[in-house]
Motif scaffolding. Sequence first.
Motif, PDB file in Angstrom:
ATOM      1  N   THR A 181       1.085  -1.287   0.252  1.00 27.61           N
ATOM      2  CA  THR A 181      -0.230  -0.452  -0.196  1.00 27.61           C
ATOM      3  C   THR A 181       0.931   1.685  -0.159  1.00 27.61           C
ATOM      4  OG1 THR A 181       0.302  -0.035   2.699  1.00 27.61           O
ATOM      5  CG2 THR A 181      -2.026  -1.536   1.492  1.00 27.61           C
ATOM      6  N   HIS A 182       2.064   1.005   0.279  1.00 32.31           N
ATOM      7  CA  HIS A 182       2.634   2.331   0.274  1.00 32.31           C
ATOM      8  C   HIS A 182       4.396   1.838  -0.146  1.00 32.31           C
ATOM      9  CE1 HIS A 182       2.569   0.782   4.614  1.00 32.31           C
ATOM     10  NE2 HIS A 182       3.334   1.199   4.601  1.00 32.31           N
ATOM     11  N   GLU A 183       5.515   2.885   0.446  1.00 32.10           N
ATOM     12  CA  GLU A 183       6.537   2.599  -0.390  1.00 32.10           C
ATOM     13  C   GLU A 183       7.196   2.088   0.585  1.00 32.10           C
ATOM     14  OE1 GLU A 183      10.811   4.989  -1.664  1.00 32.10           O
ATOM     15  OE2 GLU A 183       9.071   6.023  -1.623  1.00 32.10           O
ATOM     16  N   ALA A 184       8.576   1.193   0.690  1.00 37.89           N
ATOM     17  CA  ALA A 184       9.070   0.165   1.450  1.00 37.89           C
ATOM     18  C   ALA A 184       9.978   0.887   2.181  1.00 37.89           C
ATOM     19  CB  ALA A 184       9.128  -1.311   1.256  1.00 37.89           C
ATOM     20  N   ILE A 185       9.836   0.726   3.120  1.00 30.62           N
ATOM     21  CA  ILE A 185      11.788   1.513   4.189  1.00 30.62           C
ATOM     22  C   ILE A 185      12.558   0.134   3.951  1.00 30.62           C
ATOM     23  CG2 ILE A 185      12.753   2.680   5.592  1.00 30.62           C
ATOM     24  CD1 ILE A 185       9.839   3.328   6.381  1.00 30.62           C
ATOM     25  N   ILE A 186      12.278  -0.912   4.155  1.00 25.25           N
ATOM     26  CA  ILE A 186      13.075  -2.002   4.111  1.00 25.25           C
ATOM     27  C   ILE A 186      12.865  -3.556   3.228  1.00 25.25           C
ATOM     28  CG2 ILE A 186      13.601  -4.011   5.873  1.00 25.25           C
ATOM     29  CD1 ILE A 186      14.708  -1.432   7.225  1.00 25.25           C
ATOM     30  N   GLU A 187      13.945  -3.831   3.069  1.00 25.31           N
ATOM     31  CA  GLU A 187      13.655  -4.440   1.283  1.00 25.31           C
ATOM     32  C   GLU A 187      13.270  -5.904   2.254  1.00 25.31           C
ATOM     33  OE1 GLU A 187      17.190  -4.673  -1.689  1.00 25.31           O
ATOM     34  OE2 GLU A 187      18.319  -2.806  -0.273  1.00 25.31           O
ATOM     35  N   LYS A 188      12.961  -6.810   1.654  1.00 23.36           N
ATOM     36  CA  LYS A 188      11.849  -7.991   1.995  1.00 23.36           C
ATOM     37  C   LYS A 188      12.656  -9.181   2.189  1.00 23.36           C
ATOM     38  CE  LYS A 188       7.922 -10.314   2.153  1.00 23.36           C
ATOM     39  NZ  LYS A 188       7.332 -10.737   0.611  1.00 23.36           N
ATOM     40  N   TYR A 189      14.003  -8.978   1.874  1.00 22.18           N
ATOM     41  CA  TYR A 189      14.500 -10.341   2.030  1.00 22.18           C
ATOM     42  C   TYR A 189      15.445  -9.737   3.823  1.00 22.18           C
ATOM     43  CZ  TYR A 189      19.480  -7.894   1.393  1.00 22.18           C
ATOM     44  OH  TYR A 189      20.621  -6.989   0.525  1.00 22.18           O
ATOM     45  N   ILE A 190      15.729  -8.563   3.702  1.00 26.53           N
ATOM     46  CA  ILE A 190      16.042  -8.228   5.104  1.00 26.53           C
ATOM     47  C   ILE A 190      15.131  -7.915   6.304  1.00 26.53           C
ATOM     48  CG2 ILE A 190      17.109  -6.131   6.824  1.00 26.53           C
ATOM     49  CD1 ILE A 190      18.977  -6.670   4.230  1.00 26.53           C
ATOM     50  N   TRP A 191      13.614  -8.056   5.154  1.00 26.05           N
ATOM     51  CA  TRP A 191      12.612  -8.727   6.646  1.00 26.05           C
ATOM     52  C   TRP A 191      12.922  -9.583   7.112  1.00 26.05           C
ATOM     53  CZ3 TRP A 191       9.093  -6.666   9.370  1.00 26.05           C
ATOM     54  CH2 TRP A 191       8.063  -6.786  10.266  1.00 26.05           C
ATOM     55  N   GLU A 192      12.413 -10.818   5.582  1.00 30.36           N
ATOM     56  CA  GLU A 192      12.975 -12.392   5.871  1.00 30.36           C
ATOM     57  C   GLU A 192      13.414 -12.418   7.345  1.00 30.36           C
ATOM     58  OE1 GLU A 192      10.262 -13.294   5.444  1.00 30.36           O
ATOM     59  OE2 GLU A 192       9.019 -12.747   3.990  1.00 30.36           O
ATOM     60  N   LYS A 193      14.669 -12.105   6.785  1.00 30.83           N
ATOM     61  CA  LYS A 193      16.075 -12.950   7.613  1.00 30.83           C
ATOM     62  C   LYS A 193      16.335 -12.382   9.188  1.00 30.83           C
ATOM     63  CE  LYS A 193      21.309 -11.653   6.878  1.00 30.83           C
ATOM     64  NZ  LYS A 193      22.094 -11.013   6.104  1.00 30.83           N
ATOM     65  N   THR A 194      15.336 -11.032   9.267  1.00 32.90           N
ATOM     66  CA  THR A 194      15.157 -10.249  10.661  1.00 32.90           C
ATOM     67  C   THR A 194      14.265 -10.924  11.333  1.00 32.90           C
ATOM     68  OG1 THR A 194      15.624  -7.806  10.262  1.00 32.90           O
ATOM     69  CG2 THR A 194      14.408  -8.404  11.985  1.00 32.90           C
ATOM     70  N   GLN A 195      13.209 -11.812  10.539  1.00 34.92           N
ATOM     71  CA  GLN A 195      11.940 -12.135  11.436  1.00 34.92           C
ATOM     72  C   GLN A 195      12.926 -13.708  11.554  1.00 34.92           C
ATOM     73  OE1 GLN A 195       9.515 -11.060  12.029  1.00 34.92           O
ATOM     74  NE2 GLN A 195      11.393  -9.313  11.064  1.00 34.92           N
ATOM     75  N   LEU A 196      13.336 -14.279  10.805  1.00 42.28           N
ATOM     76  CA  LEU A 196      14.343 -15.243  11.511  1.00 42.28           C
ATOM     77  C   LEU A 196      15.273 -15.551  12.319  1.00 42.28           C
ATOM     78  CD1 LEU A 196      14.419 -18.723   9.610  1.00 42.28           C
ATOM     79  CD2 LEU A 196      16.326 -17.675   8.539  1.00 42.28           C
ATOM     80  N   LEU A 197      15.671 -13.872  12.467  1.00 48.14           N
ATOM     81  CA  LEU A 197      16.915 -13.900  13.702  1.00 48.14           C
ATOM     82  C   LEU A 197      15.843 -13.916  14.838  1.00 48.14           C
ATOM     83  CD1 LEU A 197      18.759 -11.997  11.952  1.00 48.14           C
ATOM     84  CD2 LEU A 197      19.788 -13.686  13.479  1.00 48.14           C
ATOM     85  N   LEU A 198      14.747 -13.168  14.370  1.00 49.56           N
ATOM     86  CA  LEU A 198      14.254 -13.277  15.819  1.00 49.56           C
ATOM     87  C   LEU A 198      14.001 -14.215  16.285  1.00 49.56           C
ATOM     88  CD1 LEU A 198      11.857  -9.820  14.727  1.00 49.56           C
ATOM     89  CD2 LEU A 198      13.578  -9.871  16.764  1.00 49.56           C
ATOM     90  N   LYS A 199      13.685 -15.414  15.520  1.00 49.17           N
ATOM     91  CA  LYS A 199      12.855 -16.448  15.981  1.00 49.17           C
ATOM     92  C   LYS A 199      14.293 -17.277  16.692  1.00 49.17           C
ATOM     93  CE  LYS A 199       9.098 -17.153  12.833  1.00 49.17           C
ATOM     94  NZ  LYS A 199       8.686 -17.539  11.341  1.00 49.17           N
ATOM     95  N   LYS A 200      14.565 -17.773  16.484  1.00 48.92           N
ATOM     96  CA  LYS A 200      16.121 -18.250  16.755  1.00 48.92           C
ATOM     97  C   LYS A 200      16.421 -17.631  17.827  1.00 48.92           C
ATOM     98  CE  LYS A 200      17.347 -20.579  12.299  1.00 48.92           C
ATOM     99  NZ  LYS A 200      16.842 -21.970  12.817  1.00 48.92           N
ATOM    100  N   THR A 201      16.710 -16.155  17.765  1.00 51.24           N
ATOM    101  CA  THR A 201      17.389 -15.730  18.827  1.00 51.24           C
ATOM    102  C   THR A 201      17.432 -16.083  20.129  1.00 51.24           C
ATOM    103  OG1 THR A 201      18.514 -14.142  17.507  1.00 51.24           O
ATOM    104  CG2 THR A 201      18.470 -13.563  19.607  1.00 51.24           C
ATOM    105  N   GLN A 202      18.207 -16.626  21.387  1.00 52.99           N
ATOM    106  CA  GLN A 202      17.865 -16.730  22.784  1.00 52.99           C
ATOM    107  C   GLN A 202      18.790 -15.455  23.391  1.00 52.99           C
ATOM    108  OE1 GLN A 202      15.827 -18.462  24.214  1.00 52.99           O
ATOM    109  NE2 GLN A 202      15.008 -18.869  21.728  1.00 52.99           N
ATOM    110  N   LYS A 203      18.128 -14.248  24.156  1.00 51.52           N
ATOM    111  CA  LYS A 203      19.118 -13.720  24.771  1.00 51.52           C
ATOM    112  C   LYS A 203      19.895 -14.562  26.052  1.00 51.52           C
ATOM    113  CE  LYS A 203      17.904 -10.156  26.259  1.00 51.52           C
ATOM    114  NZ  LYS A 203      17.353  -9.257  27.069  1.00 51.52           N
ATOM    115  N   GLU A 204      20.888 -14.480  26.181  1.00 49.28           N
ATOM    116  CA  GLU A 204      21.904 -14.857  27.160  1.00 49.28           C
ATOM    117  C   GLU A 204      22.294 -14.236  28.412  1.00 49.28           C
ATOM    118  OE1 GLU A 204      26.054 -15.767  25.143  1.00 49.28           O
ATOM    119  OE2 GLU A 204      24.969 -17.128  23.527  1.00 49.28           O
ATOM    120  N   PHE A 205      21.285 -14.192  29.116  1.00 48.11           N
ATOM    121  CA  PHE A 205      21.529 -13.344  29.964  1.00 48.11           C
ATOM    122  C   PHE A 205      22.259 -13.390  31.254  1.00 48.11           C
ATOM    123  CE2 PHE A 205      16.945 -13.668  29.232  1.00 48.11           C
ATOM    124  CZ  PHE A 205      16.207 -12.978  29.093  1.00 48.11           C
ATOM    125  N   ASP A 206      22.508 -11.993  32.213  1.00 54.58           N
ATOM    126  CA  ASP A 206      23.962 -12.322  32.498  1.00 54.58           C
ATOM    127  C   ASP A 206      22.845 -11.248  33.841  1.00 54.58           C
ATOM    128  OD1 ASP A 206      25.261 -10.667  34.834  1.00 54.58           O
ATOM    129  OD2 ASP A 206      27.223  -9.836  33.403  1.00 54.58           O
TER     130      ASP A 206
END
Length: 547
Positions: A297-322
């Motif tokens: 519906t409007h101009e994208a700020i983030i390219e699609k492959y960057i978005w997909e890569k980010t979502q993949l990272l978000l699913k895999k990332t586990q924070k290592e808590f101190d």
Amino acid sequence: MNNTGRLLRGKKFEKKSVYKTGIYIRLSKDDKDKYKEESNSIINQRAFLTKYVENEDDLHLVNYYIDDGKTGMNFDRSGLKQLDKDIDKGVIDCIIVKDLSRYGRESIETEKRLRDFKIKGIRFISVNDYFDSIKDDIDLLIKTKLMYNNQYSESISLNVFNNFKNMQEDGKFIGAHACYGYKKSLEDKHKLEIDEYPASIVRRIFNMYTNGEGKQSIANQLNTEGVLSPIAYKQSIGEHYQNSHKNTGHWTYSSIHNILNNEMYIGNMVQGKTQREEPRGKAKMVEKDYWIRVESTHEAIIEKYIWEKTQLLLKKTQKEFDFKVKEKAQTTMFSGLLECGACGCFLQKCNHNGVITYSCGNWKRKGLKGCTSHTIRLDVLEYIILKDLNSMIQAVKDINSIVTRLPILNENISSIERDIILAKEDIKKYQRRTERLKDEYFDVLDEVKEQNQIRFIKDEYISNKLRYEKQIFQAMERESRLQKLLEKQRLKREYSLWIKKLLQTKKVDAIDRGILIDMIEKIIVHEDKNIEIVYNFSNDSEKDRKS
């Protein structure tokens, strides 16, 4: 029937020879801005009621009381307040309106006022309702007109809601403020345009995250540099913007998290995240499956492959808590990828005098009662991964053959898209039927006088309404399932194109978190230091590679 009702029926209204009459006129904002009906205008109401008074010998016109652009759902109106004062002073003892809805649409307070008029000897005439309190039963008017007026106001609120929803489904932006990185178009407030300064910050946030920076680390960096947070930026350009959070002047973990998860940045309009059960009720969060989402519906700020890569990272990332210093928690290159070969727990990073290793989380927390160490050094791990990755790439003779083995579309995307269109058409079809049913209900109700008929019509209306709502819900569930399937297939297709591009390079010189996430599903570490690398594009027969 309450005591007041019995009292009114037993009290005979003493008719006077002449009544000091006040004409009350109201025009709602909806009538004024939306319908613009000539018969509902102030001028025409005045002319209509004046002529009526002139034709009645026992009515003497004293004054006009006018409320222009005021709702009938409350009695906080200047014209009506002045009428009340003149009634109390004895200036007016007869009120005349075009119809009862002009005086009030809210049933409880309107009924109370009409009964008070009867007790005080104030005559009330509603011309189009053929009602005159000196000869007509007030209970009949209350049971029919007030119930209709109340339902009509609820219908107006529902119509407004449906209009907004239709605009959302058409991909039109209806929010008060555009999300960070966008601004409303000056030509069309329902369209979004890129706001370049905050958009550059959004791009930077995505780049930092895909390059291995954690959310809190990104927030800290932006705060250190003095970059305005979303709310601070909006306030700096003169927008009257606020939210429910106390700490609004700085970047936080949550603000970074929200940006990384906001699909608006790839050009898709996503709305309907909250909903009110009542027009003035509290907004409640809507399940993600029922958000209103329209693509491109409007101009994208983030390219699609960057978005997909980010979502993949978000699913895999586990924070290592101190646990001692929580704000230092951050994502490492192998976060969420390393698994213990014995218990399946994620491996955690350790730093012993500058030597970085990874060990089983259960072993670190519980010792040998939990598991064994499964420790592996970072430099050894990097060497093994880089060597195996390059040897695998070099061994590929036909890039197209490996691309065809990627977990891409198992079902035809075009077929899914057609099914989604059919589901949406069903939703709109039953919504239109619901609207027609409601219109027919109010039309019939306006003509009915008998209480038992009203009850029968109402029961039939509710039964049909529930049936249509069930059909709408079933169609919405079907659309939701299809949307999930379609998104999954599209994600795999976009992912396959990036893998193909990577394989065409024929060599990886150094690994980073982006490459790991794109290429590797998980790395299983065994106690004997052997590791299994499970690639995202492996098929079942080639799933595991041991090193």
